[in-house]
Scaffold this motif. Sequence first.
Motif, PDB file in Angstrom:
ATOM      1  N   VAL A   1       0.838  -1.203   0.000  1.00 33.27           N
ATOM      2  CA  VAL A   1       0.000   0.000   0.000  1.00 33.27           C
ATOM      3  C   VAL A   1       0.871   1.250   0.000  1.00 33.27           C
ATOM      4  CG1 VAL A   1      -1.662   1.349   1.341  1.00 33.27           C
ATOM      5  CG2 VAL A   1      -1.972  -1.113   1.097  1.00 33.27           C
ATOM      6  N   ALA A   2       1.909   1.236   0.831  1.00 32.74           N
ATOM      7  CA  ALA A   2       2.813   2.388   0.883  1.00 32.74           C
ATOM      8  C   ALA A   2       3.536   2.574  -0.442  1.00 32.74           C
ATOM      9  CB  ALA A   2       3.822   2.198   2.018  1.00 32.74           C
ATOM     10  N   ALA A   3       3.910   1.454  -1.081  1.00 31.88           N
ATOM     11  CA  ALA A   3       4.653   1.537  -2.345  1.00 31.88           C
ATOM     12  C   ALA A   3       3.818   2.175  -3.445  1.00 31.88           C
ATOM     13  CB  ALA A   3       5.116   0.143  -2.774  1.00 31.88           C
ATOM     14  N   VAL A   4       2.594   1.687  -3.612  1.00 33.27           N
ATOM     15  CA  VAL A   4       1.769   2.242  -4.697  1.00 33.27           C
ATOM     16  C   VAL A   4       1.309   3.658  -4.367  1.00 33.27           C
ATOM     17  CG1 VAL A   4       1.031  -0.009  -5.530  1.00 33.27           C
ATOM     18  CG2 VAL A   4      -0.360   1.178  -3.836  1.00 33.27           C
ATOM     19  N   ALA A   5       1.071   3.942  -3.089  1.00 25.81           N
ATOM     20  CA  ALA A   5       0.684   5.302  -2.704  1.00 25.81           C
ATOM     21  C   ALA A   5       1.816   6.282  -2.984  1.00 25.81           C
ATOM     22  CB  ALA A   5       0.298   5.351  -1.232  1.00 25.81           C
ATOM     23  N   GLY A   6       3.062   5.796  -2.875  1.00 25.27           N
ATOM     24  CA  GLY A   6       4.222   6.642  -3.107  1.00 25.27           C
ATOM     25  C   GLY A   6       4.624   6.755  -4.562  1.00 25.27           C
ATOM     26  N   GLY A   7       3.903   6.060  -5.444  1.00 26.46           N
ATOM     27  CA  GLY A   7       4.188   6.189  -6.863  1.00 26.46           C
ATOM     28  C   GLY A   7       4.826   4.985  -7.514  1.00 26.46           C
ATOM     29  N   ASP A   8       5.218   3.977  -6.727  1.00 26.57           N
ATOM     30  CA  ASP A   8       5.755   2.759  -7.322  1.00 26.57           C
ATOM     31  C   ASP A   8       4.599   1.972  -7.922  1.00 26.57           C
ATOM     32  OD1 ASP A   8       8.319   3.334  -6.624  1.00 26.57           O
ATOM     33  OD2 ASP A   8       8.287   2.169  -4.774  1.00 26.57           O
ATOM     34  N   ALA A   9       4.709   1.630  -9.195  1.00 28.86           N
ATOM     35  CA  ALA A   9       3.573   1.040  -9.887  1.00 28.86           C
ATOM     36  C   ALA A   9       3.517  -0.473  -9.801  1.00 28.86           C
ATOM     37  CB  ALA A   9       3.558   1.458 -11.349  1.00 28.86           C
ATOM     38  N   LEU A  10       4.620  -1.108  -9.474  1.00 28.47           N
ATOM     39  CA  LEU A  10       4.603  -2.557  -9.404  1.00 28.47           C
ATOM     40  C   LEU A  10       5.169  -3.027  -8.080  1.00 28.47           C
ATOM     41  CD1 LEU A  10       5.801  -3.739 -12.916  1.00 28.47           C
ATOM     42  CD2 LEU A  10       3.516  -3.844 -11.969  1.00 28.47           C
ATOM     43  N   PHE A  11       4.382  -3.810  -7.376  1.00 30.72           N
ATOM     44  CA  PHE A  11       4.868  -4.425  -6.156  1.00 30.72           C
ATOM     45  C   PHE A  11       5.191  -5.879  -6.466  1.00 30.72           C
ATOM     46  CE2 PHE A  11       5.633  -4.568  -1.746  1.00 30.72           C
ATOM     47  CZ  PHE A  11       5.174  -5.773  -1.264  1.00 30.72           C
ATOM     48  N   ALA A  12       6.266  -6.405  -5.909  1.00 31.97           N
ATOM     49  CA  ALA A  12       6.743  -7.743  -6.240  1.00 31.97           C
ATOM     50  C   ALA A  12       6.918  -7.893  -7.741  1.00 31.97           C
ATOM     51  CB  ALA A  12       5.787  -8.814  -5.713  1.00 31.97           C
ATOM     52  N   PRO A  13       7.780  -7.061  -8.359  1.00 28.96           N
ATOM     53  CA  PRO A  13       7.899  -7.054  -9.816  1.00 28.96           C
ATOM     54  C   PRO A  13       8.357  -8.370 -10.417  1.00 28.96           C
ATOM     55  CG  PRO A  13       9.667  -5.788  -8.813  1.00 28.96           C
ATOM     56  CD  PRO A  13       8.686  -6.079  -7.729  1.00 28.96           C
ATOM     57  N   SER A  14       9.126  -9.170  -9.677  1.00 30.42           N
ATOM     58  CA  SER A  14       9.579 -10.437 -10.249  1.00 30.42           C
ATOM     59  C   SER A  14       8.404 -11.373 -10.485  1.00 30.42           C
ATOM     60  CB  SER A  14      10.598 -11.109  -9.313  1.00 30.42           C
ATOM     61  OG  SER A  14      10.013 -11.397  -8.061  1.00 30.42           O
ATOM     62  N   VAL A  15       7.428 -11.346  -9.588  1.00 26.45           N
ATOM     63  CA  VAL A  15       6.233 -12.175  -9.767  1.00 26.45           C
ATOM     64  C   VAL A  15       5.400 -11.630 -10.917  1.00 26.45           C
ATOM     65  CG1 VAL A  15       4.170 -13.103  -8.653  1.00 26.45           C
ATOM     66  CG2 VAL A  15       6.244 -12.727  -7.314  1.00 26.45           C
TER      67      VAL A  15
END
Length: 218
Positions: A117-131
């Motif tokens: 949640v913190a990652a996408v709220a901060g502008g990171d578009a992909l969480f766990a990019p390897s998956v």
Amino acid sequence: MTTVLVVDDQFLIRAGLVGLLRAAPGIEVVGEASDGAEGVTLAAETAPDVILMDVRMPGMNGIEATERILAEAGDPPPRILMLTTFDLDEYVYGALRAGACGFLLKDSGPERLLAAVAAVAGGDALFAPSVTRRLVEAYARQTACEQPPDLDALTSRELDVLKLIARGLSNLEIADRLYISEATVKTHLNRTMTKLDLDSRAQAVVVAYESGLVTPGG
């Protein structure tokens, strides 16, 4: 304060997510919906920063809801993080194409959920990019693009950045690989997204595969 809307048809999962988020500092749950249609309505009413969206729901599923929400959203649009039971779910690929920021497995622990949640709220578009990369590779083989995106407008360095994004590298990892600053990576990515008329990093990953810039397993 990050505002969050939770959309999931399973009551126990939804209640667990809401309880976890409400207990976390800096997060406010502004609503919870039991299906996609209700999620679309609540998203318009509450304008959350982040939406946790279940993929598989009766009636309007998460992909349809994502498309509707982003089509009707103001500026800035909400960041939509898909929730799925399986790490290789064909629905999630469709969700990425629809503009979702990424996805999270439902069995992820509390720390990973809050970090996502913190990652996408901060502008990171992909969480766990390897998956996410495994998912895109698996379904890029099955998805034909009648008019592949034209990458001619991109510079050689923008193409380099796009390739590495599609391979699941973070901005910091790309900066180390190309011997440039993280800020420069962000600049190249922003210019790439503007030139290709993309709304999210996830869509950039999909474009890289559909255009043939990156090949599955390559």
